[in-house]
Structure formats: structure tokens, C-alpha cells
Scaffold this motif. Structure first.
Motif, PDB file in Angstrom:
ATOM      1  N   ASN A 264       0.809  -1.221   0.000  1.00  0.00           N
ATOM      2  CA  ASN A 264       0.000   0.000   0.000  1.00  0.00           C
ATOM      3  C   ASN A 264       0.843   1.272   0.000  1.00  0.00           C
ATOM      4  OD1 ASN A 264      -2.325  -1.557   0.100  1.00  0.00           O
ATOM      5  ND2 ASN A 264      -2.491  -1.439   2.331  1.00  0.00           N
ATOM      6  N   ILE A 265       2.148   1.135  -0.297  1.00  0.00           N
ATOM      7  CA  ILE A 265       3.035   2.298  -0.223  1.00  0.00           C
ATOM      8  C   ILE A 265       3.724   2.602  -1.544  1.00  0.00           C
ATOM      9  CG2 ILE A 265       5.171   3.151   0.832  1.00  0.00           C
ATOM     10  CD1 ILE A 265       4.363   1.760   3.397  1.00  0.00           C
ATOM     11  N   ARG A 266       4.345   1.613  -2.170  1.00  0.00           N
ATOM     12  CA  ARG A 266       5.142   1.874  -3.361  1.00  0.00           C
ATOM     13  C   ARG A 266       4.300   2.527  -4.456  1.00  0.00           C
ATOM     14  NH1 ARG A 266      10.132   0.725  -4.551  1.00  0.00           N
ATOM     15  NH2 ARG A 266      10.361  -0.738  -2.823  1.00  0.00           N
ATOM     16  N   ASN A 267       4.763   3.681  -4.918  1.00  0.00           N
ATOM     17  CA  ASN A 267       4.100   4.466  -5.970  1.00  0.00           C
ATOM     18  C   ASN A 267       2.716   4.956  -5.569  1.00  0.00           C
ATOM     19  OD1 ASN A 267       6.311   4.033  -7.701  1.00  0.00           O
ATOM     20  ND2 ASN A 267       5.423   2.127  -8.464  1.00  0.00           N
ATOM     21  N   GLN A 268       2.422   4.973  -4.259  1.00  0.00           N
ATOM     22  CA  GLN A 268       1.117   5.418  -3.767  1.00  0.00           C
ATOM     23  C   GLN A 268       1.252   6.771  -3.080  1.00  0.00           C
ATOM     24  OE1 GLN A 268      -1.714   3.374  -4.298  1.00  0.00           O
ATOM     25  NE2 GLN A 268      -0.248   2.191  -5.491  1.00  0.00           N
ATOM     26  N   VAL A 269       0.108   7.437  -2.905  1.00  0.00           N
ATOM     27  CA  VAL A 269       0.048   8.669  -2.121  1.00  0.00           C
ATOM     28  C   VAL A 269      -0.390   8.270  -0.718  1.00  0.00           C
ATOM     29  CG1 VAL A 269      -0.995  10.946  -1.865  1.00  0.00           C
ATOM     30  CG2 VAL A 269      -0.516  10.037  -4.147  1.00  0.00           C
ATOM     31  N   VAL A 270       0.497   8.443   0.256  1.00  0.00           N
ATOM     32  CA  VAL A 270       0.246   7.997   1.620  1.00  0.00           C
ATOM     33  C   VAL A 270       0.093   9.209   2.523  1.00  0.00           C
ATOM     34  CG1 VAL A 270       1.119   6.585   3.528  1.00  0.00           C
ATOM     35  CG2 VAL A 270       1.643   5.941   1.167  1.00  0.00           C
ATOM     36  N   LEU A 271      -0.900   9.142   3.422  1.00  0.00           N
ATOM     37  CA  LEU A 271      -1.154  10.239   4.362  1.00  0.00           C
ATOM     38  C   LEU A 271      -1.055   9.697   5.783  1.00  0.00           C
ATOM     39  CD1 LEU A 271      -3.846  12.993   4.113  1.00  0.00           C
ATOM     40  CD2 LEU A 271      -3.693  11.647   6.217  1.00  0.00           C
ATOM     41  N   VAL A 272      -0.360  10.440   6.651  1.00  0.00           N
ATOM     42  CA  VAL A 272      -0.209  10.052   8.049  1.00  0.00           C
ATOM     43  C   VAL A 272      -0.697  11.198   8.920  1.00  0.00           C
ATOM     44  CG1 VAL A 272       1.394   9.364   9.877  1.00  0.00           C
ATOM     45  CG2 VAL A 272       1.782   8.580   7.538  1.00  0.00           C
ATOM     46  N   THR A 273      -1.711  10.928   9.749  1.00  0.00           N
ATOM     47  CA  THR A 273      -2.132  11.937  10.730  1.00  0.00           C
ATOM     48  C   THR A 273      -1.331  11.721  12.009  1.00  0.00           C
ATOM     49  OG1 THR A 273      -3.868  10.593  11.752  1.00  0.00           O
ATOM     50  CG2 THR A 273      -4.456  11.838   9.769  1.00  0.00           C
ATOM     51  N   GLY A 274      -1.156  12.810  12.766  1.00  0.00           N
ATOM     52  CA  GLY A 274      -0.290  12.705  13.940  1.00  0.00           C
ATOM     53  C   GLY A 274       1.136  12.393  13.533  1.00  0.00           C
ATOM     54  N   ALA A 275       1.569  12.953  12.399  1.00  0.00           N
ATOM     55  CA  ALA A 275       2.870  12.598  11.817  1.00  0.00           C
ATOM     56  C   ALA A 275       4.047  13.007  12.687  1.00  0.00           C
ATOM     57  CB  ALA A 275       3.013  13.242  10.435  1.00  0.00           C
ATOM     58  N   GLY A 276       3.831  13.948  13.601  1.00  0.00           N
ATOM     59  CA  GLY A 276       4.922  14.378  14.471  1.00  0.00           C
ATOM     60  C   GLY A 276       5.027  13.605  15.764  1.00  0.00           C
ATOM     61  N   GLY A 277       4.069  12.701  16.016  1.00  0.00           N
ATOM     62  CA  GLY A 277       4.084  11.929  17.255  1.00  0.00           C
ATOM     63  C   GLY A 277       5.051  10.765  17.198  1.00  0.00           C
TER      64      GLY A 277
END
Length: 638
Positions: A264-277
């Protein structure tokens, strides 16, 4: 070079003295031997690089150079004075003098090495005693570590420990090798202060056994630096590492399944919430290793977002041989291969309008929802905000993902959601119920979002984790504060947890509640004692009143449990990954849950503490608050 002239002249004089038993001045053609010796030796010394070596680091390479010079010089000198012969010069001089010369040259180099190597540490030795170490492992890594430490004299290596009987009762570079039995007596006999682990090939179980045998010995246990530093000889005490968290836990880390990490990552657009935690930032570090098309970082903390954004930029710049990196505003680095775009978004997960704009602008294909308030005492004192963020923040992110057709949505959950005694745990269980219900309607409708959640226990090294707190308290001389001597928790390292979250999300079918295999629970008191022992200190208790660090029990905090659980039901299902299980748990239908959430939202707006508590108890079977919580924002009791 002046010393070499003196050594060269002395070797000629001494050779004649040995051969003729006459220790006077040179006579006749004997002067020619001195001239030829100097004339042959110095051009060879220069051409073979003997004067380019740094004397204090003379080693096998310099010795090999001297051997090549010796062979060449001996051949030439032998041809002139033994094969051809000179009147008045015994032919045996052609053999004796080269041997004496290179004994003198070699001895001078090694004398200077030890003299210069020690002179820089003379001043230090007046102020502090040198640590005395045993190296556990007499293999390649151990020998390289001993050689590196010997060059700077900051630590004295008194011996090797090795389990292989063929090494026992032998020496390596003058250092004795001992068996692994009777360690405590050996440590006491040799006054050892440090034990250095140099056993990179040992599995985690064996490392744990060795570390356990050193508990209470009063030595600091550290591990070797990287092989590059070992190979170059650049090893100082500051390069030695304290044991990592897997050594403290005794966990055997299962190698990740790369195809699941990439899915689910390679060549995909990935979004992470709480990215600074703690978890969100580690997810980001793992994600960029597998070449996403874009990585969107969402966090409401400007400082946390800045730190992870800058760290990821540096990491990607370090990989510029593999990627061309587009950072934020499309600033190009040297192009090569694929491009990754980092997009930092300063936003709250409760702002549905802003989230909708972000999702529509960047069209993520995978969302990792790690944003949460997770500190139990703080959420217990600010329950309304904890519920708004953990429940309605999750609902907003999930609803926006559903409307925008995001294929994969993964919630990072917690073991505190199982039969919770605190608001944080109850709020995370409601977040799970939300995703289970939304997965149900996603299957029945036209939506294509696969919702899943991954539940696990404590991670060592995260913000609020006991390990960094204990380390700081030990460094300050104590005491270590512990809420209860019987508190038990499941533990895992942050990198392992992040990798397993990604892999679990790749296996999701919809509505899955994945549970990570955390191994055996750890008693926090035992963890504190081990951390004290492995820093070379002793716990101060009734048995050791003169110990170094006291462990003080302060009492359970509001909402804190003695024991945590990972499963609500029984009989979790297996998956293709040995560290990931699948729970089978009941949930409410979307229509029923939606009505209850509306009531909960009304109670929050009205600051109705009693209604908030009754709603939590109704929504989360098994929620048993262990006391009243005062919301410090508005003074009400929840």
C-alpha cells in the motif's frame, strides 16, 4: 629520519662487532658498508611509504610495508656483500646487518606508537581511573573492538569471554580468553567496570541469557559500534552504545515481510495523521523507505511537524542517489530515478473542511490515522477534549476518507481500549467501533474504503514511555518513580510496531481488528531494576542499603490499570504473519452508533459530565472507571 640514520649506523657497527668480536671504529672498506646501507635503505624507506605512516597508528599495514622493504633491502645488500664480496668485509655481514637493521627499525616504530599513544592520555589519568572492560565475544567483532580501544587508551581491556571451548585458556594479542561460566567471580577478581557485547551473530534469546547473567554484577553493559568504525579503528568510549530496547525486553524481532510493507506504499500517495508523534513519525520513516509517490504529513503541533518534516528531508537527501526528491514546493534535488514529494500540512483532524480540501487536492490512497491524545493522566484530567480528539477526530478522518474514496484507512489503536478503566482507553474503543461500523456500511454501499485498526501495547521510547523517563532518573542519580510495584505492561519497540502496523494494514479486508503479538508482559519494576543494573549501578533497597538508585512507589494514577489486555474476546485468528493476530469482536450497527455519537456530542457541548460518563459506559461494554475525573477545562466531574 635522523633516528633511522643512527639505527642504520648502529646496525653496521653491531654486525661487525658480532662477526669479528671487535668493538672498535670502522676501518678500511668497512666505511663502504655504512655508506651502502644508508644509500640502499633511505630510498627504499621513502618509496615504500615508511615516512607517510602515522606512528601512533602503526599496525599490520605498516608492518607489511616494512617486510617488503626488508626483503628488497636484504636482496640488494646480500648481492653486494655476500655474492660479489668486498675486500675486508666478511660475507656474513650481508645477512647479519639487514636482520639487525630491521629489528631496530621495527622496534623504534612500535616504541613510538606506544609512547605517542599514551602521552595524550597521561593528563586524563591524573583525573579519573580508566574503565576496565571484558569483551564478550572473541570473534572478528571482538578482536576489532579490542584493537580499536587499544589505540586510544580510554579503556583497558582485561579479557575476552567466549562460549567456544577452543578459545579458552588462550590469548589474543596478549589478552586472555575466559569461558562464560563464573562471570561474577571473574568480574570481581579483575575489577571489571564494563562488559562490552561483541556478538552480532547471537540471536536475541542468547543475548538475553548473557545480559541476565550480568544482572547485579555492578558492571555497565554496552554493545559494539558499527562495523565501519571497527574496521577503521575509530573507536572511542563515546562510540559504544547502551543496550537497545530489544535487549531490555528480551524480544526476538521477526524480520518484516517486504511485500506487505510495499503493498500500500510503493508508488502510492500515503497520508499520516499525527505525523509528528512517536508512532506517526516512525511510520513516516518506514514509509519513505518504500518509495511512495507522495507522503502527506498532518499534525496540529507546529513544532512536531517541523521536526519530522526536516528529518525526512534530510533522510531523502541522503538517498538522492536513488531518488530525486521534490520537497514541499517542488524544489528539485539532483534528479535520478523516482521522485518523492513531502507535503507537510498544519491541520487538526477535527477540521472536516480543511481535511476535505487536503484529501481532494492530494488524493491519498492509504491513510494511517495515528493522531490521538494518549497520555492517560492528561486525558483523565481533560476528558472532554480527549473524547473530541480521539473519537470525533477519528470520525472526521474516516468520513472524509469514505467520501473521497480512499482505498485504505488504518487506525493505530491501543491495548487500553480493552475493558478500559480510563477515558483514553474508552475513547479509543469508541474509535474502533466507529471504524467497524463504517466498514460495514462501506461493504453494503458504493464506497470502496477498507477500514482496519491495529491494536498494540506500550512502545519503548515513545513520548511518555517509562524507558526514557527511567533513563533520565538514573542519570540524575534517582530516585526512579514507579506507580505500583506490580504494574505489568506489554512492550514493543517503536520501529517494530510501525512496521507491523503497515504490514497489518496491507492484509486488511474491511473492519479488521488486528492485534500485535507483544510477547510476554513485563513487570515495570523488573524493567527498572534491569536498567539500573545494566548501567553498572545497584538498586538501593533493604538488601542493599548502600545501593546507588532508589525505586520509589508513588501509587496508581487516576485511570491506571495494574494489567493491560489485548483482546476483548477469546480465540484470536491467525494471519500470514506470526506477529499479527486478528480479533473477532462485537460492534454496533452504524445507525445505532450514529445516534449514540450524536448524544455524546450534545453532552460534550453542554459540558454535562454525568451524561458523558453514562454514554461512555453505554458505548463501551467493560468500561469501569476507577474514580471520578474532573475536567480541568471547565471544572465539571466526568
Amino acid at each position: 629520519m635522523i633516528f633511522d640514520v643512527i639505527i642504520c649506523g648502529f646496525s653496521v657497527w653491531f654486525a661487525f662487532g658480532l662477526r669479528l668480536d671487535h668493538w672498535g671504529y670502522f676501518e678500511g672498506n668497512q666505511w663502504m658498508v655504512l655508506i651502502v646501507a644508508i644509500g640502499f635503505s633511505f630510498p627504499l624507506f621513502i618509496s615504500f611509504g615508511l615516512y607517510r605512516a602515522i606512528f601512533r597508528y602503526v599496525g599490520s599495514a605498516a608492518l607489511a610495508s616494512m617486510a617488503r622493504v626488508f626483503i628488497t633491502y636484504t636482496f640488494l645488500f646480500f648481492c653486494v656483500f655476500t655474492l660479489l664480496g668486498i675486500d675486508g668485509v666478511p660475507r656474513s655481514i650481508g645477512v647479519i646487518q639487514p636482520i639487525l637493521l630491521f629489528i631496530g627499525i621495527g622496534a623504534s616504530r612500535y616504541f613510538v606508537r606506544y609512547w605517542l599513544g599514551g602521552i595524550n592520555n597521561v593528563q586524563k589519568s591524573f583525573h579519573r581511573a580508566q574503565p576496565i572492560a571484558l569483551i564478550y565475544g572473541a570473534g572478528f567483532a571482538g578482536r576489532q573492538l579490542a584493537a580499536g580501544l587499544s589505540s586510544n587508551k580510554e579503556m583497558v581491556v582485561k579479557g575476552f569471554i567466549d562460549d567456544d571451548p577452543q578459545f579458552h585458556k588462550s590469548t589474543i594479542n596478549g589478552i586472555s580468553v575466559y569461558p562464560g561460566t563464573g562471570l561474577q567471580d571473574l568480574i570481581h577478581h579483575l575489577d571489571i567496570t564494563d562488559v562490552l557485547l561483541a556478538i552480532p551473530s547471537a540471536n536475541q534469546q542468547r543475548r538475553s541469557e548473557i545480559i541476565g547473567s550480568l544482572d547485579g554484577c555492578g558492571v555497565r553493559v554496552r554493545t559494539l559500534p558499527g562495523f565501519n568504525d571497527l574496521a577503521s579503528g575509530r573507536v572511542r568510549i563515546s562510540d559504544l552504545h547502551d543496550l537497545d530496547m530489544n535487549d531490555l525486553l528480551g524480544r526476538e524481532v521477526v524480520p518484516p515481510q517486504v511485500h506487505l510493507l510495499e503493498k500500500n506504499i510503493r508508488n502510492q500517495v500515503v497520508l499520516v495523521t499525527g505525523a509528528g508523534g512517536s508512532i506517526g513519525s516512525e511510520l513516516c520513516r518506514q514509509i519513505i523507505k518504500f518509495s511512495p509517490k507522495s507522503l502527506i504529513l498532518i499534525d496540529s503541533s507546529e513544532h512536531s511537524l517541523y521536526l519530522i518534516y526536516e528529518e525526512l528531508k534530510r533522510a531523502l537527501i541522503g538517498l538522492r542517489d536513488d531518488y530525486s526528491v521534490l520537497v514541499g514546493d517542488d524544489v528539485n534535488l539532483p534528479p535520478s530515478g523516482m521522485s518523492i514529494k513531502l507535503i507537510p500540512c498544519l491541520a487538526s483532524v477535527r477540521d472536516s473542511d480543511l481535511l476535505m480540501k487536503i484529501f481532494r487536492a492530494h488524493q491519498p490512497t492509504t491513510v494511517f490515522h495515528a493522531a490521538a491524545y494518549k497520555h492517560v493522566p492528561l486525558v483523565e484530567q481533560n476528558p472532554a477534549e480527549g473524547i473530541r480528539n480521539n473519537v470525533f477526530g477519528t470520525f472526521t478522518c474516516a468520513q472524509v476518507s469514505l467520501e473521497c474514496g480512499v482505498p485504505h484507512f488504518i487506525l493505530v489503536s491501543t491495548d487500553k481500549a480493552v475493558r478500559p478503566t480510563n477515558v483514553m482507553g474508552a475513547s479509543k474503543r469508541i474509535a474502533e467501533l466507529l471504524l467497524q461500523a463504517m466498514a460495514d456500511i462501506s461493504f453494503k454501499g458504493d464506497h470502496l474504503t477498507t477500514f482496519s485498526m491495529v491494536r498494540f501495547g506500550n512502545v519503548l521510547g515513545s513520548s511518555g514511555s517509562v524507558a526514557p523517563l527511567f533513563s533520565a532518573q538514573i542519570a540524575a542519580g534517582g530516585p526512579i518513580t514507579l506507580t505500583h510495584s506490580e504494574v505489568t505492561r506489554y512492550f514493543m519497540t517503536i520501529p517494530e510496531a510501525a512496521q507491523l502496523v503497515i504490514q497489518a494494514g496491507a492484509m486488511a479486508k474491511g473492519g479488521d481488528v488486528f492485534v500485535l503479538n507483544m510477547g510476554e508482559p513485563v513487570r515495570i519494576y523488573d524493567l527498572a531494576v534491569r536498567m539500573v543494573y545494566l548501567t553498572g549501578l545497584l538498586v538501593r533497597d533493604d538488601a542493599h542499603p548502600n545501593g546507588d538508585i532508589e525505586i520509589k512507589v508513588t501509587g496508581l494514577r487516576p485511570g491506571e490499570k495494574l494489567y493491560e489486555e489485548l483482546l476483548i474476546g477469546d480465540n484470536p485468528g491467525a494471519t500470514d504473519h506470526p506477529k499479527i493476530m486478528k480479533a473477532h469482536e462485537e460492534f454496533l450497527s452504524w445507525d445505532e452508533l450514529q445516534q449514540e455519537l450524536e448524544k455524546l456530542n450534545v453532552a460534550l457541548d453542554a459540558c454535562d459530565g454525568k451524561l458523558i460518563r453514562s454514554m461512555l459506559i453505554k458505548l463501551v461494554p467493560g468500561y469501569q472507571p476507577n474514580g471520578d475525573s474532573e475536567d480541568w477545562n471547565w471544572g465539571g466531574i466526568v
